[in-house]
Design a protein around this motif. Sequence first.
Motif, mmCIF file in Angstrom:
data_model
loop_
_atom_site.group_PDB
_atom_site.id
_atom_site.type_symbol
_atom_site.label_atom_id
_atom_site.label_comp_id
_atom_site.label_asym_id
_atom_site.label_seq_id
_atom_site.Cartn_x
_atom_site.Cartn_y
_atom_site.Cartn_z
ATOM 1 N N SER A 227 0.896 -1.183 0.183
ATOM 2 C CA SER A 227 0.040 0.146 -0.003
ATOM 3 C C SER A 227 0.865 1.226 -0.027
ATOM 4 C CB SER A 227 -0.851 0.140 1.435
ATOM 5 O OG SER A 227 -0.256 0.197 2.497
ATOM 6 N N LEU A 228 0.341 2.327 -0.731
ATOM 7 C CA LEU A 228 1.240 3.387 -0.968
ATOM 8 C C LEU A 228 0.501 4.754 -0.849
ATOM 9 C CD1 LEU A 228 3.010 2.587 -4.301
ATOM 10 C CD2 LEU A 228 3.906 2.268 -2.010
ATOM 11 N N ALA A 229 0.979 5.923 0.036
ATOM 12 C CA ALA A 229 0.324 7.048 -0.048
ATOM 13 C C ALA A 229 1.306 8.009 -0.881
ATOM 14 C CB ALA A 229 0.313 7.561 1.373
ATOM 15 N N VAL A 230 0.675 8.432 -1.963
ATOM 16 C CA VAL A 230 1.222 9.284 -2.956
ATOM 17 C C VAL A 230 0.856 10.585 -3.111
ATOM 18 C CG1 VAL A 230 2.322 9.266 -5.519
ATOM 19 C CG2 VAL A 230 1.606 7.217 -4.147
ATOM 20 N N GLY A 231 2.082 11.511 -3.031
ATOM 21 C CA GLY A 231 1.842 13.018 -3.267
ATOM 22 C C GLY A 231 1.255 13.459 -4.436
ATOM 23 N N GLY A 232 0.661 14.691 -4.759
ATOM 24 C CA GLY A 232 0.438 15.405 -5.879
ATOM 25 C C GLY A 232 -1.102 15.779 -5.721
ATOM 26 N N PHE A 233 -1.293 16.641 -6.599
ATOM 27 C CA PHE A 233 -2.698 17.194 -6.843
ATOM 28 C C PHE A 233 -2.767 17.403 -8.541
ATOM 29 C CE2 PHE A 233 -6.155 19.985 -7.424
ATOM 30 C CZ PHE A 233 -7.036 19.952 -6.321
ATOM 31 N N GLY A 234 -3.560 16.504 -9.048
ATOM 32 C CA GLY A 234 -3.321 16.885 -10.506
ATOM 33 C C GLY A 234 -1.816 16.251 -10.958
ATOM 34 N N LEU A 235 -1.147 16.989 -11.734
ATOM 35 C CA LEU A 235 0.124 16.579 -11.973
ATOM 36 C C LEU A 235 1.200 17.307 -11.239
ATOM 37 C CD1 LEU A 235 0.102 15.832 -16.003
ATOM 38 C CD2 LEU A 235 -0.198 13.957 -14.108
ATOM 39 N N GLY B 193 3.338 18.519 -8.066
ATOM 40 C CA GLY B 193 4.065 17.809 -6.970
ATOM 41 C C GLY B 193 3.903 16.257 -7.134
ATOM 42 N N ASN B 194 3.945 15.825 -8.432
ATOM 43 C CA ASN B 194 4.037 14.145 -8.460
ATOM 44 C C ASN B 194 5.376 13.631 -8.415
ATOM 45 O OD1 ASN B 194 1.626 12.795 -10.990
ATOM 46 N ND2 ASN B 194 1.361 14.323 -9.336
ATOM 47 N N PRO B 195 5.551 12.685 -7.350
ATOM 48 C CA PRO B 195 6.847 12.202 -7.231
ATOM 49 C C PRO B 195 7.133 11.054 -8.538
ATOM 50 C CG PRO B 195 5.570 10.965 -5.970
ATOM 51 C CD PRO B 195 4.685 12.147 -6.684
ATOM 52 N N ILE B 196 7.300 11.661 -9.841
ATOM 53 C CA ILE B 196 7.540 11.089 -10.959
ATOM 54 C C ILE B 196 8.564 10.265 -11.068
ATOM 55 C CG2 ILE B 196 8.366 12.882 -12.248
ATOM 56 C CD1 ILE B 196 5.747 10.306 -13.639
ATOM 57 N N ALA B 197 9.821 10.500 -10.745
ATOM 58 C CA ALA B 197 11.012 9.726 -10.742
ATOM 59 C C ALA B 197 10.940 8.598 -9.954
ATOM 60 C CB ALA B 197 12.180 10.397 -10.153
ATOM 61 N N LEU B 198 10.051 8.523 -8.617
ATOM 62 C CA LEU B 198 10.001 7.518 -7.937
ATOM 63 C C LEU B 198 8.703 6.435 -8.677
ATOM 64 C CD1 LEU B 198 9.881 9.096 -4.458
ATOM 65 C CD2 LEU B 198 11.695 7.550 -5.506
ATOM 66 N N SER C 44 -2.072 -1.004 -3.895
ATOM 67 C CA SER C 44 -3.230 -0.287 -3.315
ATOM 68 C C SER C 44 -2.858 1.191 -3.140
ATOM 69 C CB SER C 44 -3.849 -1.187 -2.164
ATOM 70 O OG SER C 44 -4.818 -0.214 -1.426
ATOM 71 N N ILE C 45 -3.078 2.131 -3.709
ATOM 72 C CA ILE C 45 -2.572 3.490 -3.644
ATOM 73 C C ILE C 45 -3.680 4.479 -3.179
ATOM 74 C CG2 ILE C 45 -1.394 5.562 -4.897
ATOM 75 C CD1 ILE C 45 -0.389 3.341 -6.763
ATOM 76 N N VAL C 46 -3.085 5.112 -2.268
ATOM 77 C CA VAL C 46 -3.979 6.475 -1.888
ATOM 78 C C VAL C 46 -3.331 7.777 -2.301
ATOM 79 C CG1 VAL C 46 -4.966 7.443 0.191
ATOM 80 C CG2 VAL C 46 -4.426 5.194 0.413
ATOM 81 N N SER C 47 -4.246 8.479 -3.120
ATOM 82 C CA SER C 47 -3.616 9.607 -3.560
ATOM 83 C C SER C 47 -4.773 10.504 -4.294
ATOM 84 C CB SER C 47 -2.806 9.355 -5.112
ATOM 85 O OG SER C 47 -2.061 10.462 -5.227
ATOM 86 N N ASN C 48 -4.760 11.783 -4.311
ATOM 87 C CA ASN C 48 -6.013 12.531 -4.679
ATOM 88 C C ASN C 48 -6.583 12.258 -5.953
ATOM 89 O OD1 ASN C 48 -7.669 14.922 -3.991
ATOM 90 N ND2 ASN C 48 -6.787 15.482 -6.269
ATOM 91 N N ASN C 49 -5.582 11.806 -6.780
ATOM 92 C CA ASN C 49 -6.293 11.489 -8.254
ATOM 93 C C ASN C 49 -5.110 10.391 -8.785
ATOM 94 O OD1 ASN C 49 -4.681 13.963 -8.343
ATOM 95 N ND2 ASN C 49 -4.559 13.291 -10.343
ATOM 96 N N CYS C 50 -5.336 9.999 -9.858
ATOM 97 C CA CYS C 50 -4.276 9.031 -10.538
ATOM 98 C C CYS C 50 -3.777 9.473 -11.870
ATOM 99 C CB CYS C 50 -5.272 7.803 -10.820
ATOM 100 S SG CYS C 50 -4.093 6.201 -10.901
ATOM 101 N N GLY C 51 -3.494 10.589 -11.944
ATOM 102 C CA GLY C 51 -2.704 11.242 -12.940
ATOM 103 C C GLY C 51 -3.404 11.132 -14.225
ATOM 104 N N VAL C 52 -2.768 11.219 -15.397
ATOM 105 C CA VAL C 52 -3.319 11.014 -16.740
ATOM 106 C C VAL C 52 -2.621 9.949 -17.578
ATOM 107 C CG1 VAL C 52 -3.885 13.405 -17.035
ATOM 108 C CG2 VAL C 52 -1.788 12.582 -17.842
ATOM 109 N N VAL D 274 6.986 10.719 -2.223
ATOM 110 C CA VAL D 274 6.523 12.323 -2.230
ATOM 111 C C VAL D 274 7.667 13.161 -3.078
ATOM 112 C CG1 VAL D 274 5.310 12.172 -0.087
ATOM 113 C CG2 VAL D 274 7.751 12.872 0.018
ATOM 114 N N HIS D 275 7.318 14.337 -3.333
ATOM 115 C CA HIS D 275 8.031 15.206 -4.107
ATOM 116 C C HIS D 275 8.227 16.598 -3.433
ATOM 117 C CE1 HIS D 275 9.822 17.328 -7.535
ATOM 118 N NE2 HIS D 275 9.332 18.427 -7.027
ATOM 119 N N ALA D 276 9.508 17.054 -3.358
ATOM 120 C CA ALA D 276 9.830 18.236 -2.740
ATOM 121 C C ALA D 276 10.751 19.119 -3.302
ATOM 122 C CB ALA D 276 10.294 18.220 -1.184
#
Length: 257
Positions: free
Chosen positions: A21-29, A31-36, A49-57, A177-179
């Motif tokens: 299970s993963l919690a993944v940061g971002g809102f839309g695209l 702050g997405n941790p795209i490299a990870l 099983s992923i918890v995130s505001n949305n699921c990208g495009v 997460v991305h920072a």
Amino acid sequence: MIDKTFPSAEAAVADIPDGASLAVGGFGLSGNPIALIQALLAQGTSDLSIVSNNCGVEDWGLGVLLQAKRIRKMTSSYVGENKEFERQFLSGELELELTPQGTLAEKLRAGGAGIAAFFTQTGVGTQVAEGGLPRRYDGAGGIAVASPAKDVRTFDVGGRTGDYVLEEAIVTDFALVHARRGDRHGNLVFNKAARNFNPLAAMAGRVCIAQVEELVEPGELDPDQVHLPGVFVHRIVEVGTGIEKRVERRTVANEGV
């Protein structure tokens, strides 16, 4: 000194197993941790099983994992930008726990703060509280799994009496997460709106993995500017300031308007 740095995104996610299970940061695209995410895609991890505001495009963000059918379940508040998400959900290939946005944020924060559950008025009088929301379809138009009813209690809050629904906290195996900046101790600084769900996702993960555009030495970050303390971060990897960032929809005004 506690040095939490990893040499690459691939090394940082290498022990994430199938079924995690993963919690993944971002809102839309943003702050997405795209490299990870891309590293996780490349190593073949599945049944997530992923918890995130949305699921990208379809071709970016968490959408790349979805496209490869690596995701078993999403817990999200908005899923309207991804046609493949719609197809998989309606065909019964994907489970979805649709959650009001503010409630999702608080469920993640509560998990990180050690709070087991909380009561909120959001969702009272709807299927969020009463149950029956489709979580998985059977592929033939019927509902295979529906959301359960939740506990509703009446409280007097500041002289106003009303019903409140019980929502349970979320804790996941890992967080991605991305920072904008981070130090070797894991202290993070986010950039404007790219902060969004990232601190909350970080708090909810038992093991938090952060990708940062710039890695600095301990003491270089002004303590008053740190958005998330390193106690919540377990691994950190520098991905550079040139990392690709995409926009879901670009809207510009007509010339002269």
